[in-house]
Write a protein that holds these residues in place. Structure first.
Motif, PDB file in Angstrom:
ATOM      1  N   LEU A 107       0.808  -1.219   0.000  1.00 55.07           N
ATOM      2  CA  LEU A 107       0.000   0.000   0.000  1.00 55.07           C
ATOM      3  C   LEU A 107       0.842   1.270   0.000  1.00 55.07           C
ATOM      4  O   LEU A 107       0.314   2.361  -0.262  1.00 55.07           O
ATOM      5  N   THR A 108       2.141   1.160   0.266  1.00 56.65           N
ATOM      6  CA  THR A 108       2.991   2.338   0.441  1.00 56.65           C
ATOM      7  C   THR A 108       2.975   3.288  -0.761  1.00 56.65           C
ATOM      8  O   THR A 108       2.828   4.506  -0.582  1.00 56.65           O
ATOM      9  N   PRO A 109       3.149   2.828  -2.012  1.00 55.05           N
ATOM     10  CA  PRO A 109       3.111   3.792  -3.132  1.00 55.05           C
ATOM     11  C   PRO A 109       1.800   4.561  -3.203  1.00 55.05           C
ATOM     12  O   PRO A 109       1.791   5.771  -3.415  1.00 55.05           O
ATOM     13  N   LEU A 110       0.686   3.852  -3.015  1.00 55.72           N
ATOM     14  CA  LEU A 110      -0.620   4.512  -3.051  1.00 55.72           C
ATOM     15  C   LEU A 110      -0.756   5.523  -1.925  1.00 55.72           C
ATOM     16  O   LEU A 110      -1.188   6.667  -2.138  1.00 55.72           O
ATOM     17  N   LEU A 111      -0.359   5.140  -0.713  1.00 54.00           N
ATOM     18  CA  LEU A 111      -0.505   6.020   0.445  1.00 54.00           C
ATOM     19  C   LEU A 111       0.351   7.272   0.313  1.00 54.00           C
ATOM     20  O   LEU A 111      -0.116   8.396   0.557  1.00 54.00           O
ATOM     21  N   LEU A 112       1.621   7.105  -0.072  1.00 49.16           N
ATOM     22  CA  LEU A 112       2.531   8.253  -0.134  1.00 49.16           C
ATOM     23  C   LEU A 112       2.149   9.210  -1.258  1.00 49.16           C
ATOM     24  O   LEU A 112       2.118  10.438  -1.061  1.00 49.16           O
ATOM     25  N   ARG A 113       1.858   8.679  -2.433  1.00 48.92           N
ATOM     26  CA  ARG A 113       1.543   9.567  -3.554  1.00 48.92           C
ATOM     27  C   ARG A 113       0.208  10.279  -3.353  1.00 48.92           C
ATOM     28  O   ARG A 113       0.079  11.467  -3.675  1.00 48.92           O
ATOM     29  N   THR A 114      -0.748   9.581  -2.793  1.00 47.03           N
ATOM     30  CA  THR A 114      -2.039  10.220  -2.539  1.00 47.03           C
ATOM     31  C   THR A 114      -1.913  11.293  -1.465  1.00 47.03           C
ATOM     32  O   THR A 114      -2.452  12.395  -1.598  1.00 47.03           O
ATOM     33  N   THR A 115      -1.181  10.990  -0.410  1.00 48.82           N
ATOM     34  CA  THR A 115      -0.977  11.981   0.651  1.00 48.82           C
ATOM     35  C   THR A 115      -0.228  13.197   0.134  1.00 48.82           C
ATOM     36  O   THR A 115      -0.569  14.339   0.467  1.00 48.82           O
ATOM     37  N   ALA A 116       0.809  12.974  -0.666  1.00 48.29           N
ATOM     38  CA  ALA A 116       1.608  14.088  -1.189  1.00 48.29           C
ATOM     39  C   ALA A 116       0.770  15.028  -2.042  1.00 48.29           C
ATOM     40  O   ALA A 116       0.978  16.250  -2.035  1.00 48.29           O
ATOM     41  N   GLU A 117      -0.193  14.490  -2.772  1.00 53.08           N
ATOM     42  CA  GLU A 117      -1.019  15.319  -3.648  1.00 53.08           C
ATOM     43  C   GLU A 117      -2.169  15.980  -2.909  1.00 53.08           C
ATOM     44  O   GLU A 117      -2.517  17.127  -3.191  1.00 53.08           O
ATOM     45  N   TRP A 118      -2.763  15.290  -1.974  1.00 57.96           N
ATOM     46  CA  TRP A 118      -3.990  15.777  -1.343  1.00 57.96           C
ATOM     47  C   TRP A 118      -3.777  16.372   0.045  1.00 57.96           C
ATOM     48  O   TRP A 118      -4.556  17.211   0.476  1.00 57.96           O
ATOM     49  N   SER A 119      -2.739  15.951   0.758  1.00 57.37           N
ATOM     50  CA  SER A 119      -2.499  16.475   2.103  1.00 57.37           C
ATOM     51  C   SER A 119      -1.005  16.485   2.396  1.00 57.37           C
ATOM     52  O   SER A 119      -0.513  15.687   3.205  1.00 57.37           O
ATOM     53  N   PRO A 120      -0.263  17.379   1.743  1.00 60.16           N
ATOM     54  CA  PRO A 120       1.201  17.386   1.883  1.00 60.16           C
ATOM     55  C   PRO A 120       1.687  17.533   3.319  1.00 60.16           C
ATOM     56  O   PRO A 120       2.763  17.034   3.663  1.00 60.16           O
ATOM     57  N   ALA A 121       0.910  18.210   4.159  1.00 61.71           N
ATOM     58  CA  ALA A 121       1.341  18.425   5.544  1.00 61.71           C
ATOM     59  C   ALA A 121       1.472  17.106   6.309  1.00 61.71           C
ATOM     60  O   ALA A 121       2.213  17.030   7.292  1.00 61.71           O
ATOM     61  N   LEU A 122       0.761  16.081   5.857  1.00 62.57           N
ATOM     62  CA  LEU A 122       0.802  14.790   6.541  1.00 62.57           C
ATOM     63  C   LEU A 122       1.814  13.826   5.936  1.00 62.57           C
ATOM     64  O   LEU A 122       1.935  12.690   6.403  1.00 62.57           O
ATOM     65  N   LEU A 123       2.544  14.270   4.902  1.00 64.68           N
ATOM     66  CA  LEU A 123       3.414  13.345   4.177  1.00 64.68           C
ATOM     67  C   LEU A 123       4.483  12.735   5.079  1.00 64.68           C
ATOM     68  O   LEU A 123       4.723  11.519   5.039  1.00 64.68           O
ATOM     69  N   LEU A 124       5.138  13.553   5.902  1.00 61.77           N
ATOM     70  CA  LEU A 124       6.196  13.021   6.769  1.00 61.77           C
ATOM     71  C   LEU A 124       5.636  11.997   7.753  1.00 61.77           C
ATOM     72  O   LEU A 124       6.271  10.968   8.021  1.00 61.77           O
TER      73      LEU A 124
END
Length: 520
Positions: A107-124
């Motif tokens: 799930l990592t690619p989906l989670l990271l790319r989706t978070t980076a696009e939709w909620s960058p503040a939560l990426l880290l």
């Protein structure tokens, strides 16, 4: 019967209705589990860097964060895994550890790319979780297996030492396999989905052997399949994943033949495949202004380019100065492939552009003394010039390669206090007799009432004097909007900036990233 204190192992068979089972684990199965789980931790760590690079940059800070989280996961998993193994039957733990890890990894690619696009503040936060969870669970496998293999205290040292060695060897294999084979041949999403699938299959095999977790394994495998399908529609995908970059080619909606090469979210090059004289980015127009001023119009040059990207400036020289021979050091063979397939780069005999897949510093060392009219520095790792290309020793190689009238022109990116740019200018001033700096007036100290904005700067260095008025005239003619500064004004701007050397070049710490990922 109560076991005597001298008994090597007390009877700790589980009570209840479970049928008795072999409390140990075969040596081959143990080695496979420890080897595979240790290798998987390193695969996830290396690939995570590539997943995060388009959003955080490929900087020392990003690498440090990923390595730190991975080591934390290893330490936490080893410690807690050992404690839990003393309290719970390890047979019950290995399968879930592998299965849950596999699901999270897939799930990592989906989670990271989706978070980076939709909620960058939560990426880290999300990135840390996707590293910490599988890293800790996989690291716990070794103490689980060790507990099962310790059937006699007389063999404790042998068992622990053997499994420790197997685990370390697995980590080495995972590192080498990922860096030299997997990344060069597969997209990072495919690597992680494939690894997640293998981990879930491993969990199912362990569960089958223990006659447990069959339903859970089926659910986990279904989740991995769903993740692989969903990843195909996740935002932030790449047109091509090279050895070093997530690469995209973006068409110019206003110019049919215009293309922008985007590497890890940063616009690296703009190329008009039909008109090499069309220079869009301001820093390329500035470099062209310097070169056009420094050398007779139309005269062919012998040029070396450190960093290739879309090869915008080598193409320009070939068009504006027929007969020019440009040799380009580009470390990423995948980018060169894009140049050929998407940007129409022809053979060197026809274009005069010879691209070599090599490190820029190593390419400099191969240049004969006094053999070049021009050296152009335009290499970037993320938003930073690779540190080993910024030092006085590297610039000494540049000076050695240039003839008496030769010119070194380099593109820099910095923001904020411009500490890195000042240090690089100071280092150039230690190496060359004449240095000039081009940029927006506020950035190069010519508008003292305005705050620096940062972005691109172009630095010029040579043994001969720099014709600042002529360069300024050329900048104005190209409508760059930049100014040039030299001499005392430049020395004042540089201040007491440190000299960068091979022994000390803290480029990542000096450089302040900008607010956007399209600095050029």
């Amino acid at each position: 019967m109560t076991p005597s204190p001298s008994s090597p192992v007390a009877d700790d068979s589980p009570k209840g209705d479970d049928p008795p089972r072999d409390r140990g684990l075969g040596p081959r199965a143990a080695a496979v589990l420890v080897f595979g789980s240790s290798a998987a931790v390193l695969v996830v760590e290396i690939v995570a860097l590539r997943l995060l690079a388009p959003y955080l940059g490929l900087t020392l800070e990003t690498s440090t964060m990923v390595i730190g989280v991975a080591l934390t996961a290893i330490a936490l998993g080893s410690w807690l895994g050992g404690r839990i193994a003393d309290q719970v039957d390890p047979h019950r733990l290995i399968g879930p550890a592998l299965g849950v890890s596999g699901v999270v990894v897939a799930l990592t690619p989906l989670l990271l790319r989706t978070t980076a696009e939709w909620s960058p503040a939560l990426l880290l936060l999300v990135a840390s979780a996707t590293l910490l969870v599988p890293g800790a669970l996989l690291s716990a496998v070794t103490p689980f297996v060790t507990k099962l293999r310790l059937t006699s205290l007389a063999e404790t040292g042998t068992v622990v030492g053997r499994l420790s060695g197997v685990g370390t060897f697995g980590a080495i294999v995972g590192t080498v396999l990922t860096g030299f084979v997997l990344v060069s041949r597969l997209p990072v999403s495919s690597i992680l989905i494939g690894l997640g699938t293998l981990l879930v299959i491993g969990a199912a095999l362990v569960g089958w052997r223990a006659r447990r977790w069959r339903r859970a394994s089926a659910v986990a495998l279904a989740t991995v399949v769903a993740a692989s399908l969903a990843t195909a529609f996740a935002p932030g995908g790449c047109d091509a994943e090279t050895r070093y970059h997530c690469a995209q080619v973006v068409a110019d909606p206003d110019r049919a033949s215009g293309r922008t090469l985007v590497l890890d979210g940063l616009s690296h090059s703009y190329v008009d495949v039909e008109d090499p004289a069309h220079l869009k980015f301001a820093y390329v127009r500035a470099i062209a202004s310097v070169v056009d001023t420094a050398f007779p119009e139309g005269a062919p040059l012998t040029a070396h380019h450190i960093g290739g990207g879309g090869l915008t400036f080598p193409r320009y020289l070939a068009d504006a100065r027929p007969g020019t021979r440009s040799v380009v050091s580009e470390i990423d063979g995948g980018v060169v492939r894009i140049d050929r397939e998407r940007f129409g780069l022809g053979p060197s005999a026809a274009t005069g552009v010879d691209v070599r897949v090599e490190d820029g510093r190593l390419g400099l060392r191969q240049l004969a003394a006094g053999s070049h009219d021009l050296v152009v520095g335009d290499a970037f790792g993320g938003v930073s010039v690779p540190w080993h290309l910024t030092t006085s020793q590297a610039l000494g190689d540049v000076r050695r390669a240039l003839d008496e009238d030769g010119l070194y022109v380099a593109n820099l990116i910095d923001h904020g206090k411009l500490a890195f740019a000042r240090a690089e200018v100071a280092t150039l001033a230690e190496t060359f007799e004449h240095v000039a700096l081009l940029g927006k007036p506020a950035d190069i100290g010519l508008e003292t009432t305005a705050s620096s904005v940062g972005g691109n700067l172009v630095v010029v260095a040579s043994r001969r004097p720099v014709d600042a008025p002529a360069i300024q005239e050329a900048l104005d003619a190209r409508d760059v909007g930049w100014r040039i500064t030299t001499g005392g004004d430049l020395a004042t701007w540089t201040g007491n900036a440190p000299i960068l050397t091979d022994d000390h070049a803290p480029v990542d710490q000096l450089l302040q990233p900008g607010p956007t990922r399209t600095a050029r």
